[in-house]
Structure formats: structure tokens, C-alpha cells
Write a protein that holds these residues in place. Structure first.
Motif, PDB file in Angstrom:
ATOM      1  N   ILE A  38     -80.913  43.959  38.251  1.00 50.64           N
ATOM      2  CA  ILE A  38     -80.742  44.848  37.103  1.00 50.64           C
ATOM      3  C   ILE A  38     -79.261  45.204  36.938  1.00 50.64           C
ATOM      4  O   ILE A  38     -78.736  45.241  35.819  1.00 50.64           O
ATOM      5  N   ASN A  39     -78.571  45.478  38.061  1.00 53.17           N
ATOM      6  CA  ASN A  39     -77.146  45.792  37.971  1.00 53.17           C
ATOM      7  C   ASN A  39     -76.354  44.620  37.399  1.00 53.17           C
ATOM      8  O   ASN A  39     -75.398  44.816  36.647  1.00 53.17           O
ATOM      9  N   ASN A  40     -76.742  43.402  37.736  1.00 50.67           N
ATOM     10  CA  ASN A  40     -76.090  42.211  37.203  1.00 50.67           C
ATOM     11  C   ASN A  40     -76.312  42.115  35.687  1.00 50.67           C
ATOM     12  O   ASN A  40     -75.382  41.832  34.929  1.00 50.67           O
ATOM     13  N   ILE A  41     -77.540  42.360  35.248  1.00 53.24           N
ATOM     14  CA  ILE A  41     -77.842  42.342  33.809  1.00 53.24           C
ATOM     15  C   ILE A  41     -77.013  43.397  33.090  1.00 53.24           C
ATOM     16  O   ILE A  41     -76.414  43.135  32.036  1.00 53.24           O
ATOM     17  N   LYS A  42     -76.949  44.604  33.659  1.00 56.48           N
ATOM     18  CA  LYS A  42     -76.188  45.688  33.034  1.00 56.48           C
ATOM     19  C   LYS A  42     -74.697  45.364  32.960  1.00 56.48           C
ATOM     20  O   LYS A  42     -74.045  45.656  31.962  1.00 56.48           O
ATOM     21  N   LEU A  48     -70.413  42.376  27.171  1.00 54.34           N
ATOM     22  CA  LEU A  48     -70.648  41.971  25.781  1.00 54.34           C
ATOM     23  C   LEU A  48     -70.780  43.173  24.843  1.00 54.34           C
ATOM     24  O   LEU A  48     -71.157  43.019  23.690  1.00 54.34           O
ATOM     25  N   ASP A  49     -70.487  44.367  25.350  1.00 59.37           N
ATOM     26  CA  ASP A  49     -70.590  45.611  24.589  1.00 59.37           C
ATOM     27  C   ASP A  49     -72.019  45.837  24.094  1.00 59.37           C
ATOM     28  O   ASP A  49     -72.258  46.114  22.929  1.00 59.37           O
ATOM     29  N   MET A  50     -72.973  45.698  25.034  1.00 55.57           N
ATOM     30  CA  MET A  50     -74.388  45.888  24.715  1.00 55.57           C
ATOM     31  C   MET A  50     -74.993  46.938  25.635  1.00 55.57           C
ATOM     32  O   MET A  50     -74.548  47.106  26.765  1.00 55.57           O
ATOM     33  N   THR A  51     -76.013  47.623  25.134  1.00 52.40           N
ATOM     34  CA  THR A  51     -76.770  48.559  25.951  1.00 52.40           C
ATOM     35  C   THR A  51     -78.002  47.842  26.506  1.00 52.40           C
ATOM     36  O   THR A  51     -78.432  46.826  25.962  1.00 52.40           O
ATOM     37  N   VAL A  52     -78.564  48.404  27.563  1.00 54.89           N
ATOM     38  CA  VAL A  52     -79.750  47.826  28.202  1.00 54.89           C
ATOM     39  C   VAL A  52     -80.820  48.902  28.308  1.00 54.89           C
ATOM     40  O   VAL A  52     -80.555  50.010  28.752  1.00 54.89           O
ATOM     41  N   GLU A  68     -76.554  45.408  20.800  1.00 54.00           N
ATOM     42  CA  GLU A  68     -75.109  45.369  20.616  1.00 54.00           C
ATOM     43  C   GLU A  68     -74.621  46.716  20.081  1.00 54.00           C
ATOM     44  O   GLU A  68     -75.229  47.291  19.177  1.00 54.00           O
ATOM     45  N   ARG A  69     -73.536  47.210  20.631  1.00 55.23           N
ATOM     46  CA  ARG A  69     -72.996  48.499  20.195  1.00 55.23           C
ATOM     47  C   ARG A  69     -72.120  48.376  18.949  1.00 55.23           C
ATOM     48  O   ARG A  69     -72.202  49.187  18.048  1.00 55.23           O
TER      49      ARG A  69
END
Length: 85
Positions: A38-42, A48-52, A68-69
Motif C-alpha cells: 500500500i505504501n508503494n502504491i501511495k 503522479l499527483d494522485m490521491t489514493v 488525479e489532483r
């Protein structure tokens, strides 16, 4: 089974990845999940300036939602559909 859906919302890219596995406990989705995967995904999403968001999927499974933010990815044109001819 795994499903992947890429869409836009307010001119921002949204990626939904879902499965129909055993899922994740509702309490785990509300607390900070601190695993290396999960930390890797985050970390990749942040680059990429995205939220999870991680949610329980009913009746079973898990939903991973990346949003995407800034709108920069779509504006760059990198993900536009290419017409082969």
C-alpha cells in the motif's frame, strides 16, 4: 476477478481497480493501512499527483480508487486515444 476502469471526473483522471476477493475489513479502510504494498502504491500515486482511497466493495472485494489532483496528466495528452490510421 479484477476490474480496471479509467475515467474522468471534472477534467481529472480517475482509475478504479477492483476485485471480488475476500476484501478488506471496514475498520481497516478507515484507519491508516501501513503495508509495504500500500505504501508503494501511495508513493507512486503521489509522484503522479494522485490521491489514493481504499474501500470495501460490496458484497465482497476491495476497491482502490486513484484520483488525479491537478488535471495535468490529461492535459499533457499522454493518455489520449491514438487512431492507428
Amino acid at each position: 476477478n479484477v476490474g480496471i476502469k479509467i475515467s474522468t471526473e471534472d477534467h481529472r483522471m480517475m482509475i478504479e481497480i477492483s476485485d471480488n476477493g475476500i476484501g478488506i475489513a471496514e475498520t481497516r479502510t478507515k484507519e491508516k493501512i501501513n503495508t509495504s504494498g500500500i505504501n508503494n502504491i501511495k508513493a507512486r500515486a503521489s509522484a503522479l499527483d494522485m490521491t489514493v482511497e481504499i474501500k470495501k466493495r460490496e458484497p465482497n472485494g476491495t476497491l482502490l480508487l486513484l484520483k488525479e489532483r491537478s488535471g495535468k496528466i490529461l492535459l499533457s495528452g499522454d493518455l489520449t486515444e491514438k487512431n492507428p490510421g
